[in-house]
Write a protein that holds these residues in place. Structure first.
Motif, PDB file in Angstrom:
ATOM      1  N   LEU A 108       0.832  -1.208   0.000  1.00 19.28           N
ATOM      2  CA  LEU A 108       0.000   0.000   0.000  1.00 19.28           C
ATOM      3  C   LEU A 108       0.863   1.253   0.000  1.00 19.28           C
ATOM      4  N   ALA A 109       1.899   1.276   0.835  1.00 18.74           N
ATOM      5  CA  ALA A 109       2.766   2.452   0.905  1.00 18.74           C
ATOM      6  C   ALA A 109       3.486   2.701  -0.411  1.00 18.74           C
ATOM      7  N   ALA A 110       3.821   1.636  -1.126  1.00 21.07           N
ATOM      8  CA  ALA A 110       4.496   1.785  -2.414  1.00 21.07           C
ATOM      9  C   ALA A 110       3.529   2.242  -3.506  1.00 21.07           C
ATOM     10  N   ARG A 111       2.303   1.733  -3.469  1.00 15.00           N
ATOM     11  CA  ARG A 111       1.321   2.064  -4.500  1.00 15.00           C
ATOM     12  C   ARG A 111       0.677   3.425  -4.276  1.00 15.00           C
ATOM     13  N   ARG A 112       0.472   3.788  -2.998  1.00 11.00           N
ATOM     14  CA  ARG A 112      -0.222   5.035  -2.661  1.00 11.00           C
ATOM     15  C   ARG A 112       0.546   5.763  -1.554  1.00 11.00           C
ATOM     16  N   PRO A 113       1.719   6.295  -1.870  1.00  8.88           N
ATOM     17  CA  PRO A 113       2.564   6.883  -0.818  1.00  8.88           C
ATOM     18  C   PRO A 113       1.930   8.072  -0.112  1.00  8.88           C
ATOM     19  N   GLU A 114       0.986   8.751  -0.758  1.00  4.97           N
ATOM     20  CA  GLU A 114       0.373   9.917  -0.125  1.00  4.97           C
ATOM     21  C   GLU A 114      -0.530   9.517   1.049  1.00  4.97           C
ATOM     22  N   LEU A 115      -0.883   8.258   1.122  1.00  2.00           N
ATOM     23  CA  LEU A 115      -1.789   7.818   2.177  1.00  2.00           C
ATOM     24  C   LEU A 115      -1.099   7.621   3.520  1.00  2.00           C
ATOM     25  N   CYS A 116       0.220   7.470   3.518  1.00  2.00           N
ATOM     26  CA  CYS A 116       0.877   7.127   4.781  1.00  2.00           C
ATOM     27  C   CYS A 116       2.148   7.931   4.997  1.00  2.00           C
ATOM     28  N   SER A 117       2.395   8.247   6.254  1.00  2.00           N
ATOM     29  CA  SER A 117       3.576   9.011   6.638  1.00  2.00           C
ATOM     30  C   SER A 117       4.650   8.133   7.264  1.00  2.00           C
ATOM     31  N   ARG A 118       4.306   6.908   7.641  1.00  2.00           N
ATOM     32  CA  ARG A 118       5.242   6.020   8.330  1.00  2.00           C
ATOM     33  C   ARG A 118       4.739   4.587   8.181  1.00  2.00           C
ATOM     34  N   VAL A 119       5.674   3.646   8.110  1.00  2.00           N
ATOM     35  CA  VAL A 119       5.325   2.239   7.941  1.00  2.00           C
ATOM     36  C   VAL A 119       6.034   1.433   9.022  1.00  2.00           C
ATOM     37  N   VAL A 120       5.238   0.793   9.879  1.00  2.00           N
ATOM     38  CA  VAL A 120       5.777  -0.035  10.963  1.00  2.00           C
ATOM     39  C   VAL A 120       5.270  -1.457  10.740  1.00  2.00           C
ATOM     40  N   VAL A 121       6.197  -2.389  10.564  1.00  2.00           N
ATOM     41  CA  VAL A 121       5.799  -3.748  10.252  1.00  2.00           C
ATOM     42  C   VAL A 121       6.399  -4.715  11.259  1.00  2.00           C
ATOM     43  N   VAL A 188       8.491  -7.811  -2.067  1.00  2.00           N
ATOM     44  CA  VAL A 188       8.077  -7.012  -0.916  1.00  2.00           C
ATOM     45  C   VAL A 188       9.291  -6.403  -0.216  1.00  2.00           C
ATOM     46  N   ALA A 189      10.370  -7.170  -0.075  1.00  2.00           N
ATOM     47  CA  ALA A 189      11.575  -6.632   0.572  1.00  2.00           C
ATOM     48  C   ALA A 189      12.125  -5.457  -0.215  1.00  2.00           C
ATOM     49  N   GLN A 190      12.168  -5.595  -1.528  1.00  2.00           N
ATOM     50  CA  GLN A 190      12.664  -4.501  -2.365  1.00  2.00           C
ATOM     51  C   GLN A 190      11.775  -3.269  -2.225  1.00  2.00           C
ATOM     52  N   LEU A 191      10.466  -3.489  -2.192  1.00  2.00           N
ATOM     53  CA  LEU A 191       9.548  -2.362  -1.993  1.00  2.00           C
ATOM     54  C   LEU A 191       9.797  -1.695  -0.642  1.00  2.00           C
ATOM     55  N   PHE A 192       9.962  -2.517   0.390  1.00  2.00           N
ATOM     56  CA  PHE A 192      10.173  -1.999   1.749  1.00  2.00           C
ATOM     57  C   PHE A 192      11.443  -1.176   1.823  1.00  2.00           C
ATOM     58  N   HIS A 193      12.521  -1.697   1.266  1.00  2.00           N
ATOM     59  CA  HIS A 193      13.798  -0.980   1.301  1.00  2.00           C
ATOM     60  C   HIS A 193      13.728   0.330   0.523  1.00  2.00           C
ATOM     61  N   GLY A 194      12.871   0.382  -0.499  1.00  2.00           N
ATOM     62  CA  GLY A 194      12.811   1.558  -1.351  1.00  2.00           C
ATOM     63  C   GLY A 194      11.783   2.599  -0.964  1.00  2.00           C
ATOM     64  N   LEU A 195      10.992   2.341   0.071  1.00  2.00           N
ATOM     65  CA  LEU A 195       9.983   3.323   0.477  1.00  2.00           C
ATOM     66  C   LEU A 195      10.639   4.625   0.909  1.00  2.00           C
ATOM     67  N   THR A 196       9.971   5.722   0.630  1.00  2.00           N
ATOM     68  CA  THR A 196      10.491   7.036   1.038  1.00  2.00           C
ATOM     69  C   THR A 196      10.026   7.415   2.443  1.00  2.00           C
ATOM     70  N   GLN A 197       8.974   6.775   2.934  1.00  2.00           N
ATOM     71  CA  GLN A 197       8.485   7.074   4.272  1.00  2.00           C
ATOM     72  C   GLN A 197       9.415   6.453   5.325  1.00  2.00           C
ATOM     73  N   PRO A 198       9.485   7.022   6.516  1.00  2.00           N
ATOM     74  CA  PRO A 198      10.203   6.355   7.610  1.00  2.00           C
ATOM     75  C   PRO A 198       9.638   4.953   7.829  1.00  2.00           C
ATOM     76  N   ARG A 199      10.527   4.001   8.061  1.00  2.00           N
ATOM     77  CA  ARG A 199      10.122   2.598   8.213  1.00  2.00           C
ATOM     78  C   ARG A 199      10.774   2.017   9.457  1.00  2.00           C
ATOM     79  N   VAL A 200      10.070   1.089  10.075  1.00  2.00           N
ATOM     80  CA  VAL A 200      10.586   0.384  11.248  1.00  2.00           C
ATOM     81  C   VAL A 200      10.154  -1.072  11.147  1.00  2.00           C
ATOM     82  N   LEU A 201      11.060  -1.979  11.490  1.00  2.00           N
ATOM     83  CA  LEU A 201      10.746  -3.402  11.598  1.00  2.00           C
ATOM     84  C   LEU A 201      10.731  -3.775  13.076  1.00  2.00           C
ATOM     85  N   ILE A 202       9.703  -4.502  13.500  1.00  2.00           N
ATOM     86  CA  ILE A 202       9.609  -5.012  14.865  1.00  2.00           C
ATOM     87  C   ILE A 202       9.703  -6.537  14.816  1.00  2.00           C
TER      88      ILE A 202
END
Length: 259
Positions: A108-121, A188-202
């Motif tokens: 979702l963050a990759a397809r619609r980046p305007e929808l989210c400011s941060r991605v926590v997975v 998915v990993a490539q998408l995650f690494h390339g996101l422009t939003q701040p990202r965190v893995l838990i």
């Protein structure tokens, strides 16, 4: 609980909207589970008091409908969540996804980046091939899983996970598992690494060695841990998961319009 008719699925998706300030946390659950079961308690935890939350049940799960023709792909689930956020003109949300829900959040963050400011997975499916349950589900023909495999799986699961899975639609669970095994292009990993939003893995400490952790760190993405917890960390150690989520999501995000 709120509801939205999605024409492409000819069905209603449902979610809970918990009032609060700032950009909403949008919670996305794992395969065969439900946001209403997994994340409502997290969203109302005292540590997160005052923060708005949108707790989604994906199609085929929880209280959402079970459309017969829904493909169950990561992209289709992501588009469903996007429809919920578009319905309320929400922008800049904080996506919080567990397992399959983490992969959906990344897509979702990759397809619609305007929808989210941060991605926590939390231990998302970052690679094709599936996980502990999805690979076994996807190995069966859909009809066989619906007719026999689903009941057999319920008998093998831990009681709490079985209770969640029992409410899910077997066909959509199977299609979602197949999507996890097939992965996405790019992955998915490539998408995650390339996101422009701040990202965190838990990661739950008991899940280590977590196979993608080193690559995530090398990509410059922070990794937080939940002690005394495995894959189902929100239930294994709720205070520990909330603590990690608080560290992952500073409270100074801009406010977002309401649903």
């Amino acid at each position: 609980m709120r509801s939205l008719y999605v024409p492409s699925a000819d069905a209603h998706v449902r979610w809970t909207d918990i009032p609060g300030e700032g950009a909403p946390h949008v919670y996305l659950h794992g395969l065969g589970s439900a946001g209403s079961a997994d994340f409502t308690g997290i969203a109302v935890h005292p540590g997160l008091a005052g923060r708005r939350a949108i707790v989604v049940d994906l199609f085929g799960h929880g209280f959402s409908d079970r459309p017969e023709t829904f493909p169950g792909t990561l992209e289709a689930h992501a588009d469903t969540v996007a429809a919920v956020l578009d319905h309320g003109a929400v922008r800049g949300a904080v996506l919080v996804g567990h397992s399959m829900g983490g992969a959906v959040a990344i897509v979702l963050a990759a397809r619609r980046p305007e929808l989210c400011s941060r991605v926590v997975v939390a231990e998302p499916n970052l690679r094709a091939g599936g996980g502990l349950y999805s690979s076994g589900i996807a190995a069966q023909p859909e009809r066989d899983f619906v007719d026999h495999g689903f009941r057999a799986l319920l008998a093998e699961l831990e009681p709490e996970y079985a209770a969640r899975m029992r409410t899910a639609d077997p066909a959509i669970v199977h299609r979602s598992a197949v999507s996890l095994v097939r992965g996405t292009a790019p992955g998915v990993a490539q998408l995650f690494h390339g996101l422009t939003q701040p990202r965190v893995l838990i990661v739950g400490v008991r899940s280590r060695p977590y196979p993608d952790e080193d690559a995530v760190r090398q990509a410059g993405i922070p990794v937080l841990e939940v002690p005394d917890a495995g894959h189902h960390m929100a239930g294994d150690n709720t205070p520990g998961f909330v603590s990690a989520l608080l560290r992952a999501t500073p409270s100074d995000h801009p406010a977002s319009p309401g649903l």
